[in-house]
Scaffold this motif. Structure first.
Motif, PDB file in Angstrom:
ATOM      1  N   PRO A  77       0.832  -1.211   0.000  1.00  0.00           N
ATOM      2  CA  PRO A  77       0.000   0.000   0.000  1.00  0.00           C
ATOM      3  C   PRO A  77       0.867   1.262   0.000  1.00  0.00           C
ATOM      4  N   SER A  78       0.338   2.312  -0.589  1.00  0.00           N
ATOM      5  CA  SER A  78       1.099   3.558  -0.712  1.00  0.00           C
ATOM      6  C   SER A  78       1.160   4.366   0.579  1.00  0.00           C
ATOM      7  N   ASP A  79       0.452   3.928   1.619  1.00  0.00           N
ATOM      8  CA  ASP A  79       0.471   4.699   2.871  1.00  0.00           C
ATOM      9  C   ASP A  79       1.585   4.261   3.826  1.00  0.00           C
ATOM     10  N   ALA A 133       1.908  -5.156   6.179  1.00  0.00           N
ATOM     11  CA  ALA A 133       0.936  -4.915   5.110  1.00  0.00           C
ATOM     12  C   ALA A 133       0.407  -6.228   4.548  1.00  0.00           C
ATOM     13  N   ALA A 140      -3.460  -7.535   4.760  1.00  0.00           N
ATOM     14  CA  ALA A 140      -4.154  -7.775   3.493  1.00  0.00           C
ATOM     15  C   ALA A 140      -4.588  -9.232   3.332  1.00  0.00           C
TER      16      ALA A 140
END
Length: 156
Positions: free
Chosen positions: A7-9, A107, A111
């Protein structure tokens, strides 16, 4: 979950951080999980947790740098810290391998990805952890154990 993508966060360092405030500003992060202890602050070019605290409003310090071994206890502490920190979050260690391993493990776990897909993503992305067999093993074993503790099975 084939084709896991980070994820980009989440942001992790890929080398030493020379300017903590500038780094976190440029990365656009709201929080920081710092994996180094006081030993690193005392080294030339090192950084202290106080510098981290002055750079962001929210931070946590889970000391994970050598000579400490990345183990399941550290994985649990990383997960607890990351669950509590707002996104986007910077995770850093001295030069990036342990930070990237922590980010991929967390992550992937959240997920519901398989450990194999997560390690493959780290390798595909050129993450610093991807060149260390012990960190790839830690990602996999931590995901499996933490998933089992939560009542699921990583990779099923």
């Amino acid at each position: 979950m084939a084709g896991f993508t980070l994820p980009s966060d989440f942001v992790f360092n890929r080398g030493p951080i020379r300017d903590p405030q500038g780094y976190v500003r440029d990365a656009g992060c709201a929080s920081w999980l710092y994996l180094c202890g006081s030993e690193f602050a005392e080294m030339e070019g090192g950084m202290s947790y106080a510098q981290v605290e002055s750079a962001v409003d929210r931070s946590a310090n889970v000391i994970s740098d050598p000579p400490r071994t990345m183990d399941l206890d550290l994985a649990r502490r990383h997960v607890a810290a990351l669950d509590d920190l707002p996104r986007p979050t910077l995770v850093s260690c001295r030069t990036g391998p342990r930070a990237s391993a922590t980010v991929y493990m967390y992550a992937g776990l959240k997920a519901g990805a398989s450990p194999e897909d997560v390690v493959a993503a780290a390798e595909r992305d050129g993450a610093p952890c991807a060149t260390f067999d012990d960190l790839k093993t830690w990602i996999s074993s931590s995901m499996q154990a933490l998933s089992a503790e939560a009542g699921g099975e990583a990779g099923s």
